[in-house]
Design a protein around this motif. Structure first.
Motif, PDB file in Angstrom:
ATOM      1  N   ASP A 154     -48.578 -10.089 -40.076  1.00  0.00           N
ATOM      2  CA  ASP A 154     -47.439  -9.706 -39.607  1.00  0.00           C
ATOM      3  C   ASP A 154     -47.303  -8.240 -39.010  1.00  0.00           C
ATOM      4  O   ASP A 154     -46.521  -7.944 -37.984  1.00  0.00           O
ATOM      5  CB  ASP A 154     -46.255  -9.750 -40.760  1.00  0.00           C
ATOM      6  CG  ASP A 154     -46.268 -11.379 -41.287  1.00  0.00           C
ATOM      7  OD1 ASP A 154     -46.105 -12.133 -40.299  1.00  0.00           O
ATOM      8  OD2 ASP A 154     -45.708 -11.296 -42.310  1.00  0.00           O
ATOM      9  N   ALA A 155     -48.082  -7.396 -39.710  1.00  0.00           N
ATOM     10  CA  ALA A 155     -48.275  -5.938 -39.347  1.00  0.00           C
ATOM     11  C   ALA A 155     -48.832  -5.930 -37.773  1.00  0.00           C
ATOM     12  O   ALA A 155     -48.468  -5.274 -36.857  1.00  0.00           O
ATOM     13  CB  ALA A 155     -48.858  -5.152 -40.343  1.00  0.00           C
ATOM     14  N   ASP A 156     -49.851  -6.779 -37.604  1.00  0.00           N
ATOM     15  CA  ASP A 156     -50.555  -6.788 -36.478  1.00  0.00           C
ATOM     16  C   ASP A 156     -49.705  -7.242 -35.270  1.00  0.00           C
ATOM     17  O   ASP A 156     -49.647  -6.790 -33.971  1.00  0.00           O
ATOM     18  CB  ASP A 156     -51.906  -7.738 -36.492  1.00  0.00           C
ATOM     19  CG  ASP A 156     -52.764  -6.778 -37.253  1.00  0.00           C
ATOM     20  OD1 ASP A 156     -52.881  -5.597 -37.454  1.00  0.00           O
ATOM     21  OD2 ASP A 156     -53.842  -7.510 -37.879  1.00  0.00           O
ATOM     22  N   ASN A 158     -46.236  -7.568 -35.331  1.00  0.00           N
ATOM     23  CA  ASN A 158     -45.276  -6.506 -34.902  1.00  0.00           C
ATOM     24  C   ASN A 158     -45.746  -5.305 -33.983  1.00  0.00           C
ATOM     25  O   ASN A 158     -45.017  -4.568 -33.296  1.00  0.00           O
ATOM     26  CB  ASN A 158     -44.592  -5.856 -36.189  1.00  0.00           C
ATOM     27  CG  ASN A 158     -43.899  -6.912 -36.974  1.00  0.00           C
ATOM     28  OD1 ASN A 158     -43.340  -8.213 -36.330  1.00  0.00           O
ATOM     29  ND2 ASN A 158     -43.682  -6.833 -38.245  1.00  0.00           N
ATOM     30  N   SER A 159     -47.176  -4.787 -34.326  1.00  0.00           N
ATOM     31  CA  SER A 159     -47.656  -3.688 -33.603  1.00  0.00           C
ATOM     32  C   SER A 159     -48.043  -4.164 -32.261  1.00  0.00           C
ATOM     33  O   SER A 159     -48.522  -3.372 -31.200  1.00  0.00           O
ATOM     34  CB  SER A 159     -48.648  -3.048 -34.188  1.00  0.00           C
ATOM     35  OG  SER A 159     -49.512  -3.989 -34.411  1.00  0.00           O
ATOM     36  N   ASP A 346     -44.268   4.075 -35.822  1.00  0.00           N
ATOM     37  CA  ASP A 346     -43.495   3.117 -35.474  1.00  0.00           C
ATOM     38  C   ASP A 346     -42.109   3.170 -35.113  1.00  0.00           C
ATOM     39  O   ASP A 346     -41.486   4.006 -36.089  1.00  0.00           O
ATOM     40  CB  ASP A 346     -43.758   1.881 -36.472  1.00  0.00           C
ATOM     41  CG  ASP A 346     -45.074   1.409 -36.496  1.00  0.00           C
ATOM     42  OD1 ASP A 346     -45.575   1.083 -35.800  1.00  0.00           O
ATOM     43  OD2 ASP A 346     -45.853   1.306 -37.930  1.00  0.00           O
ATOM     44  N   GLY A 349     -39.494   0.699 -39.144  1.00  0.00           N
ATOM     45  CA  GLY A 349     -40.489   0.207 -40.368  1.00  0.00           C
ATOM     46  C   GLY A 349     -39.545  -0.245 -41.367  1.00  0.00           C
ATOM     47  O   GLY A 349     -38.648   0.265 -41.901  1.00  0.00           O
ATOM     48  N   GLU A 351     -40.916  -0.976 -45.475  1.00  0.00           N
ATOM     49  CA  GLU A 351     -41.773  -0.949 -46.482  1.00  0.00           C
ATOM     50  C   GLU A 351     -41.307  -1.427 -47.803  1.00  0.00           C
ATOM     51  O   GLU A 351     -40.073  -1.266 -48.243  1.00  0.00           O
ATOM     52  CB  GLU A 351     -42.408   0.480 -46.529  1.00  0.00           C
ATOM     53  CG  GLU A 351     -43.132   1.122 -45.432  1.00  0.00           C
ATOM     54  CD  GLU A 351     -43.537   2.479 -45.754  1.00  0.00           C
ATOM     55  OE1 GLU A 351     -43.289   2.984 -46.931  1.00  0.00           O
ATOM     56  OE2 GLU A 351     -44.175   3.107 -44.917  1.00  0.00           O
ATOM     57  N   PRO A 389     -40.247  -4.320 -32.500  1.00  0.00           N
ATOM     58  CA  PRO A 389     -40.831  -4.893 -33.694  1.00  0.00           C
ATOM     59  C   PRO A 389     -40.479  -4.203 -34.809  1.00  0.00           C
ATOM     60  O   PRO A 389     -40.866  -2.855 -34.844  1.00  0.00           O
ATOM     61  CB  PRO A 389     -42.194  -5.422 -33.339  1.00  0.00           C
ATOM     62  CG  PRO A 389     -42.087  -5.434 -31.733  1.00  0.00           C
ATOM     63  CD  PRO A 389     -41.446  -4.323 -31.398  1.00  0.00           C
ATOM     64  N   ARG A 391     -41.996  -3.109 -38.261  1.00  0.00           N
ATOM     65  CA  ARG A 391     -43.290  -3.239 -38.785  1.00  0.00           C
ATOM     66  C   ARG A 391     -43.122  -3.267 -40.392  1.00  0.00           C
ATOM     67  O   ARG A 391     -42.578  -2.347 -41.006  1.00  0.00           O
ATOM     68  CB  ARG A 391     -44.154  -1.796 -38.562  1.00  0.00           C
ATOM     69  CG  ARG A 391     -45.515  -1.750 -39.073  1.00  0.00           C
ATOM     70  CD  ARG A 391     -46.446  -2.494 -38.210  1.00  0.00           C
ATOM     71  NE  ARG A 391     -47.783  -2.458 -38.742  1.00  0.00           N
ATOM     72  CZ  ARG A 391     -48.654  -1.500 -38.295  1.00  0.00           C
ATOM     73  NH1 ARG A 391     -48.125  -0.726 -37.246  1.00  0.00           N
ATOM     74  NH2 ARG A 391     -49.830  -1.514 -38.740  1.00  0.00           N
ATOM     75  N   THR A 392     -43.364  -4.462 -41.013  1.00  0.00           N
ATOM     76  CA  THR A 392     -43.388  -4.613 -42.245  1.00  0.00           C
ATOM     77  C   THR A 392     -44.593  -4.522 -43.093  1.00  0.00           C
ATOM     78  O   THR A 392     -45.556  -5.159 -42.564  1.00  0.00           O
ATOM     79  CB  THR A 392     -42.553  -6.082 -42.472  1.00  0.00           C
ATOM     80  OG1 THR A 392     -41.560  -6.103 -41.516  1.00  0.00           O
ATOM     81  CG2 THR A 392     -42.272  -6.362 -43.985  1.00  0.00           C
ATOM     82  N   ARG A 393     -44.625  -3.768 -44.143  1.00  0.00           N
ATOM     83  CA  ARG A 393     -45.968  -3.572 -44.910  1.00  0.00           C
ATOM     84  C   ARG A 393     -45.698  -3.028 -46.277  1.00  0.00           C
ATOM     85  O   ARG A 393     -44.224  -2.737 -46.784  1.00  0.00           O
ATOM     86  CB  ARG A 393     -46.614  -2.220 -44.217  1.00  0.00           C
ATOM     87  CG  ARG A 393     -45.858  -0.959 -44.528  1.00  0.00           C
ATOM     88  CD  ARG A 393     -46.814  -0.024 -43.716  1.00  0.00           C
ATOM     89  NE  ARG A 393     -46.817   0.234 -42.089  1.00  0.00           N
ATOM     90  CZ  ARG A 393     -47.424   0.817 -41.461  1.00  0.00           C
ATOM     91  NH1 ARG A 393     -48.129   1.675 -41.938  1.00  0.00           N
ATOM     92  NH2 ARG A 393     -47.247   0.750 -40.387  1.00  0.00           N
TER      93      ARG A 393
END
Length: 687
Positions: A154-156, A158-159, A346, A349, A351, A389, A391-393
């Motif tokens: 998902d991070a890839d 969103n980025s 980003d 984001g 987290e 997007p 960025r979820t991490r």
């Protein structure tokens, strides 16, 4: 086309028909010739499976292996039953079993039993136990790693490193890998159970052969051993060899790591990668020739072979050494372009602490990512902003059950979402167990209650939302608050290009001839700061074109855009055809007009501090009273002082919209909730 469809149809029917045949074998006696054919197919099939396991480059390339293992195990046990039936009834079970019982072990029952026992020990104690342990650990580690892999995908996404189709494929691979290792954990139990069944079947056949030979047919002990026991050993060996091959295949599959080559290529390449180990092993083999009594030729051959291989590796070493710096240079991101891409922050984001990453794991019911995507669409439809997007991490440094919302790498909001709970919002939550808290968006009293009590809380009158809804609501509030900062130059260019497709004249008149893209961005950001939707870009651009022809003043441009939007600005505050307003007393409004002064940040009101504080206090008092009656009012004033009034009330009353009389024109019905005067007590109009 018909040939391929026929082959596909045959492949679909092959396995079901084979399983039906296995069931038939358990019931109906087979002729010895047919049994020989099936035993040959069993051994050949096991060898084929072993070779396929060696040539795959990654375990998922043989994803059907657990099912194949089960089918082959069932097939082999059915052959055991058929062979036992023939041995005990006829004293003959085909050429294959007879050859294994007499020729392979030299017709010796003791030798046959010893060989059978050794094969059984190799399979049961060495290979099966090891493969079962590796499968169990692999399944556990794969399942534990799934949330992290999902978040990486998902991070890839969103980025922008991958698109939606690539993300879908990678998610499917993650799920397939988890399913495969879980199935292998169970399939390894089949192999272990098969080894135990081989022992039991062989012992039963030995006892049964003695009983049939000596009790029913009156044979001597030697004749019974020669006739039945050797055939039983032959049957055991015939069954144990393919079982051993399948056990080895199981071990190879579960211990196979992801690689670009097959297993044979990997082993040869890695064993011959270094010269020194080969040379030391070769000299050690030659040194063993000095021990008296040991044969010299075998050790000379093996030692010489290793030294020869080491010399070949030496010849290839310079090329490998030359290529190494290029490989390292390509793998280390030290170029300015790569470093520049790494240091970019980003825009938006999210987290999550480690214990709440289940919110993004679809396997456990998490749908946070899907709701965030829906939120982006909702924001675009409501206020016209294409937010980047999210960025979820995960963040291991966050406290347990905590999430953080970041804007351009800086934390702007934080909240909690305890696992296994739901958020109950209301005034009467004392009877519900849970942890009291405050709803992060509206500041309402709330409580984190056990998720299983959600229905009970709803029956008691509370509003219950799940953890994902609480986070997305908080995120939506942050996006609405900081929408102007999220509207970058690139987003404005994209929106302008969209308008240009259908209204090219509007855009060509405005930019770049009258206003630059940066000036248009400033106007749109000013509108967003006051909660005005910019969806109707055509009207906004038309108004800017007319005003920009006479002035480039920022405030004038913003006021022109607001006037063009008109009813669209008032619409969010109209309920049941009524807009509730609070206004200034005419004398106070005239005094404000006289006190207005320009500044670098726009017009401001230079009022007496006591009067200014009294006005702000009165506005706050009227706003609270209106909200207590479930009314959302607006503050209306003359267009000339609207922006200055906004600057005055914004620091203390952020949520209060400030509109001009011009913007109120055309609304359904205007109802006053109060009049602000310069006197200490505000005059309240009837509700």
């Amino acid at each position: 086309m018909s040939e391929s469809s026929s082959l596909k149809r045959l492949a679909q029917l092959a396995v079901p028909l084979g399983i039906v045949g296995v069931v038939v074998m358990l019931v109906i006696p087979l002729p010895p010739v047919v049994l020989d054919l099936l035993i040959a197919a069993n051994i050949t099939g096991a060898l084929l499976i072993l070779l396929v396991a060696m040539f795959v480059t990654r375990p998922l390339d043989f994803a059907a292996f657990p099912a194949v293992l089960l089918v082959m195990t069932l097939f082999r046990l059915a052959l055991n039953v058929s062979a036992t039936r023939l041995v005990l009834l006829d004293g003959y079970a085909g050429k294959v079993i007879d050859t294994f019982g007499h020729f392979v072990v030299g017709g010796s029952l003791i030798v046959g039993l010893v060989v059978f026992a050794i094969l059984l020990v190799i399979q049961f104690i060495v290979i099966t136990n090891g493969a079962g342990r590796v499968a169990e650990v692999g399944a556990r580690f794969t399942l534990d790693a799934m949330p992290g892999k999902q978040m990486a995908i998902d991070a890839d996404l969103n980025s922008g490193l991958i698109d939606e189709d690539q993300a879908r494929v990678r998610r499917a691979e993650v799920h397939a890998e988890a399913d495969f290792y879980g199935a292998m954990d169970g399939a390894s139990k089949f192999v272990k159970g098969d080894a135990i069944a081989a022992i039991v079947i062989t012992l039963v056949n030995l006892l049964g052969g003695f009983a049939v030979g000596m009790a029913q047919k009156g044979m001597s002990a030697g004749d019974a051993v020669s006739t039945y026991s050797l055939l039983t050993v032959g049957d055991g060996l015939v069954s144990q060899i393919p079982a051993l091959l399948l056990s080895v295949a199981t071990g190879l599959v579960v211990t196979r790591s992801v690689s670009q080559d097959d297993m044979g290529s990997d082993i040869v390449r890695q064993l011959t990668a270094h010269q020194l180990p080969l040379r030391m092993a070769g000299f050690a083999a030659l040194a063993l020739c000095l021990i008296p009594g040991l044969p010299k030729i075998p050790f000379l051959l093996t030692g010489g072979a290793l030294l020869l291989i080491s010399s070949r590796v030496k010849d290839q070493e310079p090329a490998t050494t030359d290529a190494l710096p290029h490989t390292v240079a390509e793998s280390v991101p030290d170029t300015p372009e790569l470093l520049a891409s790494e240091i970019q922050v980003d825009p938006l984001g999210l987290e999550l602490s480690v214990d709440i990453v289940d919110l993004v794991h679809s396997g456990t019911g998490g749908d946070l990512l899907e709701r965030v995507q829906a939120l982006r669409r909702k924001v675009a439809m409501e206020i016209g902003v294409l937010i980047p997007p999210v960025r979820t991490r995960d963040n291991v440094e966050l406290p347990a059950r905590t999430y953080v919302i970041k804007l351009f790498g800086v934390e702007v909001a934080r909240g909690e979402a305890p696992p296994g709970t739901a958020l109950a919002i209301g005034d009467y939550l004392g009877s519900l167990p849970g942890e009291p808290t405050t709803e992060p968006v509206f500041g309402l009293q709330a409580k984190w209650i056990p998720a299983e009590l959600s229905k009970q809380a709803e029956l008691s009158g509370a509003t219950v939302v799940d953890r994902t809804a609480a986070i997305t609501t908080h995120l939506a509030d942050v996006v609405g608050t900081y929408a102007s900062r999220l509207l970058g130059r690139e987003e404005v260019r994209l929106l302008t290009d969209v308008v240009k497709r259908n209204h090219p004249v509007v855009v060509e008149e405005l930019t770049p001839s009258l206003l630059s893209l940066g000036q248009v961005q400033q106007v749109l950001q000013a509108l967003l700061e006051e909660g005005v939707s910019i969806r109707d870009l055509v009207r906004i651009y038309e108004a800017l074109s007319l005003r920009a022809a006479t002035t480039k003043d920022h405030d004038s441009l913003v006021q022109a855009a607001r006037a063009a939007l008109g009813p669209g600005i008032v619409a969010p505050y109209v309920h049941d055809g009524v807009v509730h307003v609070m206004t200034f007393e005419p004398r106070l409004e005239q005094r404000m007009l006289e006190a207005m002064r320009p500044s670098e940040e726009g017009p401001v009101l230079v009022l007496d501090p006591i009067l200014a504080q009294r006005v702000i206090g009165t506005v706050a008092h009227l706003l609270i009273e209106a909200e207590n009656r479930n009314v959302r009012p607006v503050l209306a004033c003359a267009p000339q002082i609207r922006l200055a009034v906004r600057h005055m009330v914004r620091p203390g009353i952020e949520r209060l919209p400030v509109l001009s009389y011009q913007e109120l024109s055309g609304s359904a019905q205007v109802r006053s909730v109060g009049i602000i005067s310069s006197e200490p007590v505000a005059e309240m109009s009837p509700a």
